[in-house]
Design a protein around this motif. Structure first.
Motif, PDB file in Angstrom:
ATOM      1  N   TRP A 207      27.584  44.848 -74.847  1.00 38.28           N
ATOM      2  CA  TRP A 207      28.858  44.941 -74.143  1.00 38.28           C
ATOM      3  C   TRP A 207      30.028  44.517 -75.035  1.00 38.28           C
ATOM      4  CZ3 TRP A 207      29.261  48.053 -70.353  1.00 38.28           C
ATOM      5  CH2 TRP A 207      28.150  48.312 -69.550  1.00 38.28           C
ATOM      6  N   LEU A 208      29.797  43.561 -75.919  1.00 40.79           N
ATOM      7  CA  LEU A 208      30.856  43.172 -76.865  1.00 40.79           C
ATOM      8  C   LEU A 208      31.155  44.309 -77.844  1.00 40.79           C
ATOM      9  CD1 LEU A 208      29.924  39.443 -77.549  1.00 40.79           C
ATOM     10  CD2 LEU A 208      31.892  40.318 -76.258  1.00 40.79           C
ATOM     11  N   TRP A 209      30.104  45.006 -78.300  1.00 37.14           N
ATOM     12  CA  TRP A 209      30.332  46.156 -79.181  1.00 37.14           C
ATOM     13  C   TRP A 209      31.044  47.282 -78.440  1.00 37.14           C
ATOM     14  CZ3 TRP A 209      30.781  45.723 -84.025  1.00 37.14           C
ATOM     15  CH2 TRP A 209      30.013  44.812 -84.747  1.00 37.14           C
ATOM     16  N   LEU A 210      30.718  47.474 -77.163  1.00 44.09           N
ATOM     17  CA  LEU A 210      31.416  48.502 -76.384  1.00 44.09           C
ATOM     18  C   LEU A 210      32.879  48.120 -76.139  1.00 44.09           C
ATOM     19  CD1 LEU A 210      28.617  49.542 -73.867  1.00 44.09           C
ATOM     20  CD2 LEU A 210      29.465  50.825 -75.858  1.00 44.09           C
ATOM     21  N   LEU A 211      33.148  46.834 -75.960  1.00 47.26           N
ATOM     22  CA  LEU A 211      34.531  46.369 -75.857  1.00 47.26           C
ATOM     23  C   LEU A 211      35.264  46.619 -77.175  1.00 47.26           C
ATOM     24  CD1 LEU A 211      36.800  44.914 -74.323  1.00 47.26           C
ATOM     25  CD2 LEU A 211      35.835  42.746 -75.169  1.00 47.26           C
TER      26      LEU A 211
ATOM     27  N   GLN B  64      24.346  50.840 -80.098  1.00 47.19           N
ATOM     28  CA  GLN B  64      23.066  51.542 -79.957  1.00 47.19           C
ATOM     29  C   GLN B  64      21.881  50.659 -80.334  1.00 47.19           C
ATOM     30  OE1 GLN B  64      22.205  54.841 -79.122  1.00 47.19           O
ATOM     31  NE2 GLN B  64      24.285  54.992 -78.311  1.00 47.19           N
ATOM     32  N   HIS B  65      22.112  49.694 -81.208  1.00 44.89           N
ATOM     33  CA  HIS B  65      21.018  48.857 -81.720  1.00 44.89           C
ATOM     34  C   HIS B  65      20.979  47.464 -81.102  1.00 44.89           C
ATOM     35  CE1 HIS B  65      21.533  51.953 -84.885  1.00 44.89           C
ATOM     36  NE2 HIS B  65      20.219  51.933 -84.849  1.00 44.89           N
ATOM     37  N   THR B  66      21.730  47.261 -80.032  1.00 44.34           N
ATOM     38  CA  THR B  66      21.748  45.950 -79.392  1.00 44.34           C
ATOM     39  C   THR B  66      21.536  46.124 -77.889  1.00 44.34           C
ATOM     40  OG1 THR B  66      24.158  46.035 -79.146  1.00 44.34           O
ATOM     41  CG2 THR B  66      23.313  44.965 -81.121  1.00 44.34           C
ATOM     42  N   SER B  67      21.491  45.016 -77.200  1.00 43.97           N
ATOM     43  CA  SER B  67      21.364  45.067 -75.744  1.00 43.97           C
ATOM     44  C   SER B  67      22.040  43.832 -75.161  1.00 43.97           C
ATOM     45  CB  SER B  67      19.893  45.120 -75.325  1.00 43.97           C
ATOM     46  OG  SER B  67      19.220  43.972 -75.774  1.00 43.97           O
ATOM     47  N   GLY B  68      22.173  43.837 -73.848  1.00 44.34           N
ATOM     48  CA  GLY B  68      22.735  42.677 -73.163  1.00 44.34           C
ATOM     49  C   GLY B  68      24.188  42.430 -73.517  1.00 44.34           C
ATOM     50  N   LYS B  69      24.529  41.153 -73.625  1.00 43.02           N
ATOM     51  CA  LYS B  69      25.907  40.730 -73.882  1.00 43.02           C
ATOM     52  C   LYS B  69      26.432  41.287 -75.203  1.00 43.02           C
ATOM     53  CE  LYS B  69      28.814  36.633 -74.227  1.00 43.02           C
ATOM     54  NZ  LYS B  69      28.856  35.179 -74.213  1.00 43.02           N
ATOM     55  N   GLU B  70      25.574  41.299 -76.229  1.00 37.36           N
ATOM     56  CA  GLU B  70      26.001  41.804 -77.544  1.00 37.36           C
ATOM     57  C   GLU B  70      26.388  43.280 -77.460  1.00 37.36           C
ATOM     58  OE1 GLU B  70      24.580  42.008 -82.215  1.00 37.36           O
ATOM     59  OE2 GLU B  70      23.202  41.208 -80.715  1.00 37.36           O
TER      60      GLU B  70
ATOM     61  N   ILE C 200      31.641  52.608 -85.863  1.00 35.83           N
ATOM     62  CA  ILE C 200      30.730  51.502 -86.182  1.00 35.83           C
ATOM     63  C   ILE C 200      30.340  50.759 -84.905  1.00 35.83           C
ATOM     64  CG2 ILE C 200      30.554  49.248 -87.330  1.00 35.83           C
ATOM     65  CD1 ILE C 200      32.400  50.442 -89.520  1.00 35.83           C
ATOM     66  N   SER C 201      31.312  50.536 -84.036  1.00 31.39           N
ATOM     67  CA  SER C 201      31.041  49.841 -82.777  1.00 31.39           C
ATOM     68  C   SER C 201      29.998  50.583 -81.950  1.00 31.39           C
ATOM     69  CB  SER C 201      32.328  49.674 -81.966  1.00 31.39           C
ATOM     70  OG  SER C 201      33.251  48.858 -82.657  1.00 31.39           O
ATOM     71  N   LEU C 202      30.116  51.904 -81.892  1.00 26.62           N
ATOM     72  CA  LEU C 202      29.121  52.684 -81.154  1.00 26.62           C
ATOM     73  C   LEU C 202      27.746  52.585 -81.804  1.00 26.62           C
ATOM     74  CD1 LEU C 202      30.979  55.964 -80.126  1.00 26.62           C
ATOM     75  CD2 LEU C 202      30.232  54.088 -78.661  1.00 26.62           C
ATOM     76  N   GLY C 203      27.718  52.643 -83.132  1.00 30.08           N
ATOM     77  CA  GLY C 203      26.451  52.511 -83.840  1.00 30.08           C
ATOM     78  C   GLY C 203      25.797  51.169 -83.598  1.00 30.08           C
ATOM     79  N   LYS C 204      26.595  50.115 -83.632  1.00 28.60           N
ATOM     80  CA  LYS C 204      26.057  48.768 -83.385  1.00 28.60           C
ATOM     81  C   LYS C 204      25.602  48.622 -81.936  1.00 28.60           C
ATOM     82  CE  LYS C 204      26.488  46.326 -87.196  1.00 28.60           C
ATOM     83  NZ  LYS C 204      25.356  45.627 -87.793  1.00 28.60           N
TER      84      LYS C 204
END
Length: 113
Positions: free
Chosen positions: A32-36, A24-30, A18-22
């Motif tokens: 990086w938070l999903w990648l964390l 993919q649909h965001t950019s910037g700080k958001e 889910i984190s990877l999917g999210k």
């Protein structure tokens, strides 16, 4: 106890997908938070898989990996439907059901072995 660790590890596998999917649909700080979130979930998931395959009541590696992967796959399909508006079709639900039956079967035969 090992089965509980394995199930929780499978749920964290869903979390990293889910984190990877999210991400993919965001950019910037958001993003990086999903990648964390991905890094945390994958670390916890792998550790719990490792722990489930050890100790006095170890789950055989083939069974543990198959069940862990299936739990992650089942959770990811359900999350995809709920969070990403993926289609709900007869065949997707049919094969998801057969996957669930297979996981239950693996657990049953591994517990009696």
């Amino acid at each position: 106890m090992n089965w509980i660790l394995l199930v929780v590890g499978g749920l964290f596998e869903t979390g990293f997908a889910i984190s990877l999917g999210k991400a993919q649909h965001t950019s910037g700080k958001e993003m990086w938070l999903w990648l964390l979130s991905f890094i945390v979930c994958v670390s916890i998931s792998m550790y719990l898989l490792f722990k489930a395959m050890g100790g006095e009541t170890a789950i055989p590696v083939g069974t543990a990996y198959a069940v862990w992967g299936a739990i992650g796959a089942i959770g990811t399909v359900i999350a995809g439907i709920l969070l990403f508006k993926e289609p709900v079709t007869f065949w997707r639900m049919f094969f998801l059901t057969t996957l669930i039956i297979s996981v239950i079967g693996l657990q049953t035969v591994s517990s009696s072995a």
